[in-house]
Design a protein around this motif. Structure first.
Motif, PDB file in Angstrom:
ATOM      1  N   ALA A  95       0.837  -1.206   0.000  1.00  0.00           N
ATOM      2  CA  ALA A  95       0.000   0.000   0.000  1.00  0.00           C
ATOM      3  C   ALA A  95       0.869   1.252   0.000  1.00  0.00           C
ATOM      4  N   LEU A  96       1.938   1.252   0.816  1.00  0.00           N
ATOM      5  CA  LEU A  96       2.842   2.398   0.875  1.00  0.00           C
ATOM      6  C   LEU A  96       3.731   2.481  -0.354  1.00  0.00           C
ATOM      7  N   LEU A  97       4.294   1.342  -0.755  1.00  0.00           N
ATOM      8  CA  LEU A  97       5.280   1.347  -1.830  1.00  0.00           C
ATOM      9  C   LEU A  97       4.687   1.838  -3.137  1.00  0.00           C
ATOM     10  N   TYR A  98       3.441   1.480  -3.402  1.00  0.00           N
ATOM     11  CA  TYR A  98       2.819   1.850  -4.677  1.00  0.00           C
ATOM     12  C   TYR A  98       1.675   2.852  -4.490  1.00  0.00           C
ATOM     13  N   SER A  99       1.755   3.641  -3.445  1.00  0.00           N
ATOM     14  CA  SER A  99       0.653   4.555  -3.122  1.00  0.00           C
ATOM     15  C   SER A  99       0.391   5.590  -4.202  1.00  0.00           C
ATOM     16  N   THR A 100       1.394   5.974  -4.973  1.00  0.00           N
ATOM     17  CA  THR A 100       1.178   6.995  -6.009  1.00  0.00           C
ATOM     18  C   THR A 100       0.842   6.404  -7.364  1.00  0.00           C
ATOM     19  N   GLY A 145       9.691  17.218  -7.036  1.00  0.00           N
ATOM     20  CA  GLY A 145      11.009  16.808  -6.553  1.00  0.00           C
ATOM     21  C   GLY A 145      10.962  16.333  -5.108  1.00  0.00           C
ATOM     22  N   TRP A 146      10.265  17.091  -4.263  1.00  0.00           N
ATOM     23  CA  TRP A 146      10.124  16.687  -2.871  1.00  0.00           C
ATOM     24  C   TRP A 146       9.329  15.385  -2.741  1.00  0.00           C
ATOM     25  N   LEU A 147       8.311  15.237  -3.553  1.00  0.00           N
ATOM     26  CA  LEU A 147       7.520  14.012  -3.515  1.00  0.00           C
ATOM     27  C   LEU A 147       8.383  12.801  -3.875  1.00  0.00           C
ATOM     28  N   ILE A 148       9.193  12.949  -4.913  1.00  0.00           N
ATOM     29  CA  ILE A 148      10.079  11.852  -5.321  1.00  0.00           C
ATOM     30  C   ILE A 148      11.098  11.548  -4.221  1.00  0.00           C
ATOM     31  N   ALA A 149      11.642  12.598  -3.597  1.00  0.00           N
ATOM     32  CA  ALA A 149      12.635  12.393  -2.537  1.00  0.00           C
ATOM     33  C   ALA A 149      12.035  11.663  -1.334  1.00  0.00           C
ATOM     34  N   LEU A 150      10.846  12.095  -0.895  1.00  0.00           N
ATOM     35  CA  LEU A 150      10.196  11.426   0.236  1.00  0.00           C
ATOM     36  C   LEU A 150       9.856   9.982  -0.097  1.00  0.00           C
ATOM     37  N   ARG A 151       9.449   9.734  -1.327  1.00  0.00           N
ATOM     38  CA  ARG A 151       9.139   8.369  -1.737  1.00  0.00           C
ATOM     39  C   ARG A 151      10.398   7.501  -1.735  1.00  0.00           C
ATOM     40  N   ALA A 152      11.535   8.085  -2.092  1.00  0.00           N
ATOM     41  CA  ALA A 152      12.792   7.332  -2.050  1.00  0.00           C
ATOM     42  C   ALA A 152      13.142   6.952  -0.612  1.00  0.00           C
ATOM     43  N   VAL A 153      12.975   7.894   0.309  1.00  0.00           N
ATOM     44  CA  VAL A 153      13.241   7.607   1.726  1.00  0.00           C
ATOM     45  C   VAL A 153      12.291   6.512   2.216  1.00  0.00           C
ATOM     46  N   GLN A 154      11.053   6.589   1.804  1.00  0.00           N
ATOM     47  CA  GLN A 154      10.069   5.584   2.210  1.00  0.00           C
ATOM     48  C   GLN A 154      10.449   4.199   1.686  1.00  0.00           C
ATOM     49  N   GLY A 155      10.883   4.132   0.447  1.00  0.00           N
ATOM     50  CA  GLY A 155      11.311   2.856  -0.118  1.00  0.00           C
ATOM     51  C   GLY A 155      12.511   2.288   0.605  1.00  0.00           C
ATOM     52  N   ALA A 156      13.475   3.162   0.956  1.00  0.00           N
ATOM     53  CA  ALA A 156      14.654   2.699   1.699  1.00  0.00           C
ATOM     54  C   ALA A 156      14.250   2.153   3.060  1.00  0.00           C
ATOM     55  N   ALA A 157      13.290   2.802   3.717  1.00  0.00           N
ATOM     56  CA  ALA A 157      12.835   2.318   5.023  1.00  0.00           C
ATOM     57  C   ALA A 157      12.167   0.956   4.901  1.00  0.00           C
ATOM     58  N   LEU A 158      11.366   0.768   3.862  1.00  0.00           N
ATOM     59  CA  LEU A 158      10.671  -0.506   3.674  1.00  0.00           C
ATOM     60  C   LEU A 158      11.616  -1.651   3.331  1.00  0.00           C
ATOM     61  N   ALA A 159      12.848  -1.328   2.957  1.00  0.00           N
ATOM     62  CA  ALA A 159      13.793  -2.363   2.516  1.00  0.00           C
ATOM     63  C   ALA A 159      14.069  -3.394   3.594  1.00  0.00           C
ATOM     64  N   GLY A 160      13.912  -3.026   4.862  1.00  0.00           N
ATOM     65  CA  GLY A 160      14.203  -3.974   5.922  1.00  0.00           C
ATOM     66  C   GLY A 160      13.123  -5.016   6.128  1.00  0.00           C
ATOM     67  N   LEU A 161      11.983  -4.867   5.458  1.00  0.00           N
ATOM     68  CA  LEU A 161      10.871  -5.769   5.737  1.00  0.00           C
ATOM     69  C   LEU A 161      10.804  -7.009   4.846  1.00  0.00           C
ATOM     70  N   PRO A 162      10.865  -6.896   3.516  1.00  0.00           N
ATOM     71  CA  PRO A 162      10.632  -8.097   2.694  1.00  0.00           C
ATOM     72  C   PRO A 162      11.642  -9.223   2.924  1.00  0.00           C
ATOM     73  N   ALA A 163      12.942  -8.909   2.862  1.00  0.00           N
ATOM     74  CA  ALA A 163      13.945  -9.964   3.020  1.00  0.00           C
ATOM     75  C   ALA A 163      13.924 -10.540   4.428  1.00  0.00           C
ATOM     76  N   SER A 164      13.722  -9.695   5.433  1.00  0.00           N
ATOM     77  CA  SER A 164      13.646 -10.181   6.806  1.00  0.00           C
ATOM     78  C   SER A 164      12.435 -11.086   6.992  1.00  0.00           C
ATOM     79  N   ALA A 165      11.320 -10.752   6.331  1.00  0.00           N
ATOM     80  CA  ALA A 165      10.124 -11.587   6.431  1.00  0.00           C
ATOM     81  C   ALA A 165      10.372 -12.959   5.829  1.00  0.00           C
ATOM     82  N   MET A 166      11.019 -13.004   4.664  1.00  0.00           N
ATOM     83  CA  MET A 166      11.309 -14.291   4.031  1.00  0.00           C
ATOM     84  C   MET A 166      12.240 -15.127   4.910  1.00  0.00           C
TER      85      MET A 166
END
Length: 443
Positions: free
Chosen positions: A63-68, A138-159
């Motif tokens: 939901a967060l990763l593809y919110s836009t 530009g700010w929207l893209i930057a915040l989305r990049a930070v959000q994606g980096a934060a989410l990076a800890g979830l998928p691989a750890s879940a697997m």
């Protein structure tokens, strides 16, 4: 499950620097092995809580990763941006996740899967509450990049968490449920943003997704069982490099990484561009209706959750071929200018993608007997790089050749999946032919 079902033989995998993953998986799945009462499986205490927790995490992640994604036409209009420029609000998030997933997985080896998932989800949710207030593209893209980096800890750890805490025979089904949560998150986020945007604008839509993610994070925090089989490691860069090198040297893992990337290239391209197609001639659909198109994600929920049964019946290779054929048929059908045909095409594309992703990702978790977080991280990195590339290239192809250009890109990626799987099958047969005469020589 026969190892040839993924396009690689046991002997081929055993030749890699890692211990034989197929042999190890077969040993752990051996019914003669003593039962492990503290490992999770359907019907045992904790499995239902784990399923709910990771399902909620999967919902929040997608939901967060593809919110836009469903809002791209509105974002383009708000900032006077082209489809390619607006697509970076999606590609920046998925690209940042792809780049950060490996170092995040290393941290999970040291601090724990549960802790890493909790921290990642918390930070991503907090950033999600800031995204609606972005003053510029530009700010929207930057915040989305930070959000994606934060989410990076979830998928691989879940697997990795699932591979360590769930009995091997139940692993495909458990990962299928997590992937199903991804599909529900992708669907609900897009439907929610579509209708909220139609009523109150795209910024309010992003705020609604942020609140949905907050609810999912609370469910995850209170439901996820503690890890019983996690052994902390050290943050040793040399050891990490050796583990990653070992995974990349494994021919089966390399093929699985390529398959994940190619499947996601198709999916990223289609769902980044479909909104632009449906708001234009000959469809002229309003934003809310376009968002509702993502109800087809329910098909992905079913196909990913059923991946275990599909593999049991057809084998992993057969399941991949069925997923590829379904995806290709959907792409071709979507070329029609009738809305019903486009919707059916999206159903087939979604079913094929989620089935293929569930099979490939579960194969990674079964194959890697050591450094599972890194093995899953490499898969996730390839997977989300495919999403980032698919979103951007799909928008470029749409600008150059319309929907037919996006479909052509998707068919090229599907052909790549077929080529990788066929290559693995031929390599497995060649290895068996080479070693059978050696086995017949008397001692």
């Amino acid at each position: 499950m026969p190892p040839a079902s993924t396009g690689a033989s046991t002997l081929t995998v055993a030749a890699s620097p890692q211990p034989s993953p197929v042999a190890a998986a077969a040993a752990t799945a051996d019914p003669a092995e003593p039962a492990e009462p503290d490992r999770l499986e359907p019907g045992r205490p904790g499995y239902r809580r784990m399923s709910f927790a990771l399902f909620a995490a999967g919902v929040a992640t997608f939901a967060l990763l593809y919110s836009t994604q469903a809002l791209l036409p509105a974002v383009s209009a708000a900032f006077g941006a082209t489809a390619g420029q607006a697509s970076w609000t999606v590609s920046a998030a998925t690209g940042a996740l792809a780049l950060c997933v490996l170092p995040m997985s290393a941290l999970s080896e040291r601090f724990g899967r549960r802790q890493m998932m909790t921290a990642s989800l918390t930070v991503a949710v907090l950033v999600g509450l800031l995204v609606p207030f972005a003053p510029s593209l530009g700010w929207l893209i930057a915040l989305r990049a930070v959000q994606g980096a934060a989410l990076a800890g979830l998928p691989a750890s879940a697997m990795a968490y699932l591979a360590e805490e769930v009995r091997p025979k139940a692993l495909v089904g458990a990962i299928g449920l997590f992937v199903a949560g991804n599909s529900i998150g992708g669907m609900s986020g897009r439907i929610l943003t579509g209708w909220v945007a139609q009523l109150w604008g795209w910024r309010a839509a992003l705020g609604a997704v942020g609140l949905l993610a907050v609810a999912c994070a609370v469910v995850f925090h209170f439901m996820i069982p503690r890890a019983r089989h996690f052994t902390p490691g050290s943050l040793n860069p040399q050891a990490l490099a050796k583990t990653v090198g070992g995974h990349l040297a494994d021919p089966l893992l390399r093929r699985l990484y390529a398959i994940g990337a190619l499947f996601m290239t198709v999916f990223g391209a289609v769902y980044t561009v479909i909104g632009y197609r449906l708001v234009e001639e000959p469809f002229n659909l309003p934003q809310g209706v376009v968002g509702s198109i993502f109800l087809v994600y329910l098909v992905g929920t079913v196909s990913s959750a059923a991946a275990g049964k599909l593999v049991a019946r057809l084998g992993r290779r057969g399941a991949l071929y069925l997923a590829v054929s379904t995806t290709a048929a959907g792409l071709l059908l979507s070329l029609a200018d009738q809305l019903a045909a486009v919707l059916l095409g999206l159903v087939l594309i979604t079913a094929g993608f989620f089935a293929g992703h569930a099979v490939a990702s579960s194969s990674v978790s079964r194959t890697a007997t050591k450094g599972r977080a890194q093995a899953s991280a490499l898969y996730q990195s390839a997977y989300y790089l495919g999403s980032s590339a698919g979103g951007t290239l799909g928008a470029v192809a749409f600008h150059a050749g319309g929907w037919a250009g996006t479909v052509a890109l998707g068919l090229l990626a599907v052909l790549g999946v077929v080529s990788v799987t066929l290559y693995g099958s031929r390599a497995a047969r060649a290895e068996r032919r080479r070693l059978v005469p050696m086995a017949s020589v008397p001692n």
